[in-house]
Design a protein around this motif. Structure first.
Motif, PDB file in Angstrom:
ATOM      1  N   ALA A 205       0.845  -1.198   0.000  1.00  0.00           N
ATOM      2  CA  ALA A 205       0.000   0.000   0.000  1.00  0.00           C
ATOM      3  C   ALA A 205       0.881   1.249   0.000  1.00  0.00           C
ATOM      4  O   ALA A 205       1.895   1.298   0.691  1.00  0.00           O
ATOM      5  CB  ALA A 205      -0.908  -0.009   1.228  1.00  0.00           C
ATOM      6  N   ALA A 206       0.503   2.224  -0.789  1.00  0.00           N
ATOM      7  CA  ALA A 206       1.272   3.478  -0.824  1.00  0.00           C
ATOM      8  C   ALA A 206       1.066   4.220   0.487  1.00  0.00           C
ATOM      9  O   ALA A 206      -0.016   4.198   1.069  1.00  0.00           O
ATOM     10  CB  ALA A 206       0.801   4.325  -1.995  1.00  0.00           C
ATOM     11  N   ARG A 207       2.121   4.864   0.957  1.00  0.00           N
ATOM     12  CA  ARG A 207       2.047   5.645   2.197  1.00  0.00           C
ATOM     13  C   ARG A 207       1.409   6.996   1.887  1.00  0.00           C
ATOM     14  O   ARG A 207       1.938   7.762   1.092  1.00  0.00           O
ATOM     15  CB  ARG A 207       3.465   5.834   2.734  1.00  0.00           C
ATOM     16  N   THR A 208       0.259   7.287   2.478  1.00  0.00           N
ATOM     17  CA  THR A 208      -0.379   8.582   2.231  1.00  0.00           C
ATOM     18  C   THR A 208       0.108   9.597   3.253  1.00  0.00           C
ATOM     19  O   THR A 208       0.447   9.247   4.390  1.00  0.00           O
ATOM     20  CB  THR A 208      -1.916   8.475   2.318  1.00  0.00           C
ATOM     21  N   GLU A 209       0.155  10.849   2.832  1.00  0.00           N
ATOM     22  CA  GLU A 209       0.579  11.926   3.727  1.00  0.00           C
ATOM     23  C   GLU A 209      -0.518  12.163   4.762  1.00  0.00           C
ATOM     24  O   GLU A 209      -1.687  12.256   4.414  1.00  0.00           O
ATOM     25  CB  GLU A 209       0.821  13.196   2.891  1.00  0.00           C
ATOM     26  N   GLN A 210      -0.149  12.208   6.032  1.00  0.00           N
ATOM     27  CA  GLN A 210      -1.141  12.408   7.102  1.00  0.00           C
ATOM     28  C   GLN A 210      -1.077  13.860   7.574  1.00  0.00           C
ATOM     29  O   GLN A 210      -0.019  14.343   7.966  1.00  0.00           O
ATOM     30  CB  GLN A 210      -0.856  11.463   8.283  1.00  0.00           C
ATOM     31  N   THR A 211      -2.234  14.542   7.513  1.00  0.00           N
ATOM     32  CA  THR A 211      -2.251  15.935   7.964  1.00  0.00           C
ATOM     33  C   THR A 211      -2.561  16.015   9.460  1.00  0.00           C
ATOM     34  O   THR A 211      -1.943  16.766  10.200  1.00  0.00           O
ATOM     35  CB  THR A 211      -3.308  16.750   7.178  1.00  0.00           C
ATOM     36  N   GLN A 212      -3.518  15.169   9.918  1.00  0.00           N
ATOM     37  CA  GLN A 212      -3.851  15.182  11.349  1.00  0.00           C
ATOM     38  C   GLN A 212      -2.734  14.513  12.133  1.00  0.00           C
ATOM     39  O   GLN A 212      -2.203  13.500  11.729  1.00  0.00           O
ATOM     40  CB  GLN A 212      -5.155  14.410  11.600  1.00  0.00           C
ATOM     41  N   LYS A 213      -2.393  15.102  13.265  1.00  0.00           N
ATOM     42  CA  LYS A 213      -1.332  14.516  14.073  1.00  0.00           C
ATOM     43  C   LYS A 213      -1.785  14.404  15.528  1.00  0.00           C
ATOM     44  O   LYS A 213      -1.027  14.624  16.455  1.00  0.00           O
ATOM     45  CB  LYS A 213      -0.057  15.378  13.984  1.00  0.00           C
ATOM     46  N   LYS A 214      -3.048  14.035  15.729  1.00  0.00           N
ATOM     47  CA  LYS A 214      -3.605  13.956  17.078  1.00  0.00           C
ATOM     48  C   LYS A 214      -2.928  12.814  17.849  1.00  0.00           C
ATOM     49  O   LYS A 214      -2.767  11.708  17.315  1.00  0.00           O
ATOM     50  CB  LYS A 214      -5.113  13.706  16.965  1.00  0.00           C
ATOM     51  N   LEU A 215      -2.514  13.105  19.091  1.00  0.00           N
ATOM     52  CA  LEU A 215      -1.894  12.088  19.931  1.00  0.00           C
ATOM     53  C   LEU A 215      -2.924  11.011  20.263  1.00  0.00           C
ATOM     54  O   LEU A 215      -4.020  11.307  20.728  1.00  0.00           O
ATOM     55  CB  LEU A 215      -1.355  12.717  21.228  1.00  0.00           C
ATOM     56  N   LYS A 216      -2.565   9.761  20.009  1.00  0.00           N
ATOM     57  CA  LYS A 216      -3.527   8.667  20.179  1.00  0.00           C
ATOM     58  C   LYS A 216      -3.154   7.776  21.365  1.00  0.00           C
ATOM     59  O   LYS A 216      -3.967   7.480  22.213  1.00  0.00           O
ATOM     60  CB  LYS A 216      -3.500   7.847  18.884  1.00  0.00           C
ATOM     61  N   LEU A 217      -1.896   7.312  21.380  1.00  0.00           N
ATOM     62  CA  LEU A 217      -1.443   6.374  22.418  1.00  0.00           C
ATOM     63  C   LEU A 217      -0.200   6.933  23.087  1.00  0.00           C
ATOM     64  O   LEU A 217       0.756   7.309  22.406  1.00  0.00           O
ATOM     65  CB  LEU A 217      -1.121   5.006  21.782  1.00  0.00           C
ATOM     66  N   GLU A 218      -0.242   6.995  24.414  1.00  0.00           N
ATOM     67  CA  GLU A 218       0.936   7.471  25.155  1.00  0.00           C
ATOM     68  C   GLU A 218       1.308   6.457  26.221  1.00  0.00           C
ATOM     69  O   GLU A 218       0.470   6.012  27.009  1.00  0.00           O
ATOM     70  CB  GLU A 218       0.665   8.829  25.809  1.00  0.00           C
ATOM     71  N   LEU A 219       2.573   6.066  26.215  1.00  0.00           N
ATOM     72  CA  LEU A 219       3.121   5.229  27.288  1.00  0.00           C
ATOM     73  C   LEU A 219       3.976   6.141  28.158  1.00  0.00           C
ATOM     74  O   LEU A 219       4.892   6.798  27.654  1.00  0.00           O
ATOM     75  CB  LEU A 219       3.992   4.099  26.714  1.00  0.00           C
TER      76      LEU A 219
ATOM     77  N   ASP B 251       4.931  -0.014  37.360  1.00  0.00           N
ATOM     78  CA  ASP B 251       4.788   1.444  37.510  1.00  0.00           C
ATOM     79  C   ASP B 251       4.541   2.034  36.131  1.00  0.00           C
ATOM     80  O   ASP B 251       4.837   1.420  35.117  1.00  0.00           O
ATOM     81  CB  ASP B 251       6.077   2.024  38.121  1.00  0.00           C
ATOM     82  N   GLY B 252       4.002   3.260  36.108  1.00  0.00           N
ATOM     83  CA  GLY B 252       3.750   3.947  34.845  1.00  0.00           C
ATOM     84  C   GLY B 252       2.283   3.903  34.473  1.00  0.00           C
ATOM     85  O   GLY B 252       1.480   3.191  35.084  1.00  0.00           O
ATOM     86  N   ARG B 253       1.935   4.673  33.455  1.00  0.00           N
ATOM     87  CA  ARG B 253       0.538   4.765  33.017  1.00  0.00           C
ATOM     88  C   ARG B 253       0.457   4.664  31.500  1.00  0.00           C
ATOM     89  O   ARG B 253       1.377   5.029  30.779  1.00  0.00           O
ATOM     90  CB  ARG B 253      -0.074   6.127  33.434  1.00  0.00           C
ATOM     91  N   ILE B 254      -0.700   4.183  31.036  1.00  0.00           N
ATOM     92  CA  ILE B 254      -0.996   4.147  29.600  1.00  0.00           C
ATOM     93  C   ILE B 254      -2.187   5.064  29.363  1.00  0.00           C
ATOM     94  O   ILE B 254      -3.174   5.006  30.108  1.00  0.00           O
ATOM     95  CB  ILE B 254      -1.343   2.710  29.136  1.00  0.00           C
ATOM     96  N   PHE B 255      -2.085   5.913  28.333  1.00  0.00           N
ATOM     97  CA  PHE B 255      -3.185   6.828  28.004  1.00  0.00           C
ATOM     98  C   PHE B 255      -3.601   6.628  26.551  1.00  0.00           C
ATOM     99  O   PHE B 255      -2.759   6.488  25.665  1.00  0.00           O
ATOM    100  CB  PHE B 255      -2.752   8.290  28.186  1.00  0.00           C
ATOM    101  N   VAL B 256      -4.891   6.587  26.314  1.00  0.00           N
ATOM    102  CA  VAL B 256      -5.440   6.594  24.960  1.00  0.00           C
ATOM    103  C   VAL B 256      -6.318   7.831  24.846  1.00  0.00           C
ATOM    104  O   VAL B 256      -7.188   8.052  25.699  1.00  0.00           O
ATOM    105  CB  VAL B 256      -6.251   5.311  24.675  1.00  0.00           C
ATOM    106  N   ASP B 257      -6.096   8.646  23.816  1.00  0.00           N
ATOM    107  CA  ASP B 257      -6.815   9.921  23.674  1.00  0.00           C
ATOM    108  C   ASP B 257      -6.716  10.743  24.957  1.00  0.00           C
ATOM    109  O   ASP B 257      -7.690  11.367  25.396  1.00  0.00           O
ATOM    110  CB  ASP B 257      -8.290   9.679  23.314  1.00  0.00           C
ATOM    111  N   LYS B 258      -5.559  10.693  25.594  1.00  0.00           N
ATOM    112  CA  LYS B 258      -5.251  11.440  26.828  1.00  0.00           C
ATOM    113  C   LYS B 258      -6.069  10.985  28.041  1.00  0.00           C
ATOM    114  O   LYS B 258      -6.064  11.642  29.072  1.00  0.00           O
ATOM    115  CB  LYS B 258      -5.416  12.949  26.593  1.00  0.00           C
ATOM    116  N   LYS B 259      -6.765   9.839  27.896  1.00  0.00           N
ATOM    117  CA  LYS B 259      -7.532   9.290  29.026  1.00  0.00           C
ATOM    118  C   LYS B 259      -6.807   8.042  29.547  1.00  0.00           C
ATOM    119  O   LYS B 259      -6.251   7.273  28.756  1.00  0.00           O
ATOM    120  CB  LYS B 259      -8.949   8.898  28.583  1.00  0.00           C
ATOM    121  N   PRO B 260      -6.821   7.806  30.873  1.00  0.00           N
ATOM    122  CA  PRO B 260      -6.168   6.608  31.417  1.00  0.00           C
ATOM    123  C   PRO B 260      -6.762   5.344  30.784  1.00  0.00           C
ATOM    124  O   PRO B 260      -7.982   5.259  30.588  1.00  0.00           O
ATOM    125  CB  PRO B 260      -6.494   6.663  32.918  1.00  0.00           C
ATOM    126  N   TYR B 261      -5.897   4.397  30.479  1.00  0.00           N
ATOM    127  CA  TYR B 261      -6.323   3.183  29.764  1.00  0.00           C
ATOM    128  C   TYR B 261      -5.788   1.953  30.465  1.00  0.00           C
ATOM    129  O   TYR B 261      -4.612   1.904  30.844  1.00  0.00           O
ATOM    130  CB  TYR B 261      -5.796   3.248  28.322  1.00  0.00           C
TER     131      TYR B 261
END
Length: 513
Positions: A257-271, A323-333
Motif C-alpha cells: 500500500a502506498a504511504r499517504t501523507e497524514q495531515t492530522q497529528k492527534k496524539l492517540k497512544l501514550e506510554l 509502575d507507569g501509566r498508559i493513556f489513549v486519547d489522553k484518558k487513562p487506559y
C-alpha cells in the motif's frame, strides 16, 4: 567474485553435490529429485519459502535423515552418510539457527569438548596452546576464557563457526546464521566467511531468506519450491525480483500500500514511564515513554530478548505493570477487553496459535472472539447463534483470502500464513484506532508477508496509530514513520525515519549511541 575453477588445486575447500535426492514422509513428498552442486571455494545460497524442502535437503546431507533415493557426492566421489558423525568425517559441518553451546563453560571448554577424541583427563596447558595456534589460522577472534553466557550474540555465532573449523569441517551449512544478529554483526560474520571462501579454505551453503545477504555475499543461488528445484544461477546474473519469482511461482503478490501523507497529528497512544518485571521478577522494561499519533507507524527495532515481548504483554494485558501509566486519547487506559473495545485497540503477534488463538476451536469461533457477545452472534445475553457467526467468518475468509476447507475447520490445521490471515481478519474487521503488532510476519511465506504489511499500511493510511515491534529491520525500514531502538529494557534511540538509515539504527541496536 571468486570463480571456483580459478582456485589453486591445493585448496582445502571441498565440493558437495546431491544427485536426484528425494525424501518421502508417508504421503508427503518433502524432497523430489533435487540435484544441486556446490563448487569448492564458493559461497552458495539456498532459498525457498517455509516448507520448500531446504531443511529436509540439508538434513539428508548431514545424515539426520536417510534420503528415499538419490546420492551425495563429496569431491567427485559418492559417499554414504548414515549419521552426522559420518558427515563430519567427510568434512561437512552445520551451524544451526539456534546456538548449541554450553553457556556455563568458556569458549575454550566448548571447543575442546566438541571433539570426538577429547581425552578423559584434559591437559589444559597443552590444549590452550593448541587453541591459540588454531586461532592464528582463522579470521574469527573470540575471547576464549570467559563463559559463553557473557558473550554477545555475534561472538556466540562466531564461536559456533569456529567450532566447525576447529573440527576441520571444510564445507559449512549455515541455517539462517544472522537471524539473531544485529546488521553490523551479520555483515562482519558473513564478510569473514566470504574471505575464507575466496581464499579456497572453505565452501559455504547458506539457508537464508534475506535477499540483501544473498546479493552481497553469495556467488550462486539455488531455489526450492514445494520440494522441487525450480531455479538456480549466478547471483550476479539475477535480480531480487527474479529470485523472489522463483520462490513463489505464479502466486499473486499483493502490491504494498502506498504511504499517504497524514495531515492530522492527534496524539492517540501514550506510554508514560512504564516499568515491568520478567518471570524471574527482574526488571524487564524500564522507564518506557512513547507517543504515537494518528496515521503513524511507530516501529521498535531491537535484537530479541531486550524487553520487547514483555512490553507487548503489558499492552495486551498479559503482564502486570509495576509502575507507569498508559493513556489513549489522553484518558487513562487499562488493557482489558471492555476498554480495548471502547477505545478500538486491536493487535496481533507472532506465533498466533500460542498467543491469540485457541488451536482446537474452529476458524469461525476464533474469528468471533471479538464479537461473540454482541448482536447478531449473541442476540440475547449469553446466547450464541452459530449461523451469523459462520456468515461473518465466510465474509472475512473471502475478504482476507484465508485458505481453509471450511469455517468449521480447527484453526490449528491451517498453514502458518493462513492462521495469521485469519487473526488479521478478526483484528482488522472493525474500526481500528490503535493497532499493536509484534513480529507479524515471523516465519511466513512471501505472499503472506506482502499481504500483512499492506494491511498494516492501510490501517495507518486510514488514521490508525500503529505500534510495530519487529526483530526484522527490513520490516521496520519498509513500514515505520518513526523508529526507536529497544536495548536492555529501555528505549535507547529514537528518530523520524526520514532522518535516519539502516547503519545508524544498526549501531544503536549494537549499543553505540
Amino acid at each position: 567474485m571468486s570463480v571456483a575453477q580459478d582456485i589453486a588445486p591445493t585448496q582445502r575447500a571441498i565440493s558437495v553435490e546431491t544427485i536426484g535426492m528425494s525424501k518421502v514422509f508417508g504421503s508427503l513428498n518433502a524432497l523430489d529429485d533435487v540435484s544441486i552442486k556446490v563448487a569448492p571455494g564458493s559461497f552458495h545460497a539456498l532459498l525457498g519459502e517455509n516448507g520448500a524442502g531446504k531443511s529436509t535437503l540439508v538434513k539428508c546431507m548431514m545424515g539426520f535423515y536417510q534420503p528415499s533415493s538419490g546420492a551425495l557426492v563429496v569431491n567427485e566421489s559418492e559417499v554414504s552418510v548414515p549419521n552426522p558423525r559420518a558427515a563430519h568425517a567427510h568434512g561437512i559441518g552445520m551451524v544451526y539457527q539456534h546456538f548449541t553451546l554450553v553457556p556455563s563453560l568458556t569458549a575454550a571448554e566448548n571447543l575442546v569438548i566438541a571433539r570426538a577424541d577429547t581425552p578423559t583427563i584434559i591437559d589444559w596447558k597443552k590444549e590452550r596452546k593448541a587453541l591459540g595456534a588454531f586461532l592464528e589460522t582463522t579470521p574469527f577472534k573470540v575471547p576464549l576464557e570467559v563463559p559463553v553466557s557473557s558473550l554477545s550474540a555475534g561472538e556466540k555465532q562466531k564461536l559456533e563457526i569456529l567450532k566447525q573449523l576447529y573440527l576441520d569441517q571444510r564445507f559449512l551449512i549455515l541455517d539462517e546464521p544472522t537471524s539473531v544478529l544485529i546488521p553490523d554483526e551479520a555483515d562482519e560474520v558473513l564478510g569473514l566467511l566470504r574471505g575464507m571462501t575466496e581464499a579456497g579454505e572453505l565452501t559455504i551453503l547458506m539457508i537464508t531468506h534475506k535477499f540483501r545477504e544473498v546479493t552481497a555475499y553469495a556467488d550462486d543461488v539455488t531455489v526450492l519450491r514445494r520440494g522441487r528445484l525450480v531455479g538456480s544461477g549466478r547471483v550476479k546474473d539475477l535480480s531480487v525480483e527474479d529470485m523472489s519469482r522463483m520462490m513463489i511461482g505464479e502466486t499473486e503478490i499483493r502490491e504494498s500500500a502506498a504511504r499517504t501523507e497524514q495531515t492530522q497529528k492527534k496524539l492517540k497512544l501514550e506510554l508514560a514511564g512504564l516499568f515491568a518485571e520478567d518471570d524471574e521478577e527482574l526488571p524487564a522494561i524500564e522507564a518506557i515513554s512513547l507517543k504515537i499519533h494518528e496515521g503513524e507507524i511507530f516501529g521498535i527495532a531491537g535484537v530479541s530478548g531486550n524487553g520487547q515481548s514483555e512490553l507487548i504483554e503489558v499492552l495486551s494485558g498479559q503482564r502486570l505493570l509495576k509502575d507507569g501509566r498508559i493513556f489513549v486519547d489522553k484518558k487513562p487506559y487499562e488493557p482489558e477487553r471492555g476498554q480495548m473495545d471502547m477505545f478500538k485497540v486491536f493487535g496481533f503477534s507472532e506465533e498466533p496459535l500460542k498467543n491469540v488463538a485457541v488451536p482446537r476451536m474452529s476458524v469461525a469461533e476464533n474469528m468471533a472472539f471479538r464479537t461473540f457477545d454482541k448482536a447478531p452472534i449473541s442476540p440475547f445475553r449469553g446466547w450464541l447463534s452459530p449461523p451469523p457467526m459462520r456468515k461473518q467468518a465466510r465474509e472475512l475468509i473471502a475478504a482476507y483470502r484465508v485458505k481453509t476447507p471450511s469455517t468449521e475447520e480447527p484453526i490449528e490445521n491451517l498453514s502458518g500464513g493462513n492462521v495469521q490471515r485469519a487473526i488479521l481478519a478478526r483484528e482488522l474487521s472493525g474500526e481500528v484506532d490503535i493497532l499493536i503488532v509484534a513480529n507479524p510476519c515471523f516465519g511466513l511465506d512471501f505472499a503472506s508477508v506482502a499481504e500483512i504489511r499492506a494491511q498494516i499500511m492501510e490501517q495507518r493510511n486510514k488514521g490508525a496509530a500503529v505500534l510495530l515491534v519487529s526483530e526484522d529491520l527490513d520490516e521496520i525500514l519498509e513500514l515505520a514513520d518513526t523508529v526507536a531502538v529497544m536495548s536492555e529494557g529501555r528505549i535507547t534511540y529514537q528518530s523520524p525515519m526520514a532522518e535516519t538509515d539502516r547503519a545508524t539504527i544498526g549501531h544503536a541496536m549494537a549499543g553505540h549511541h
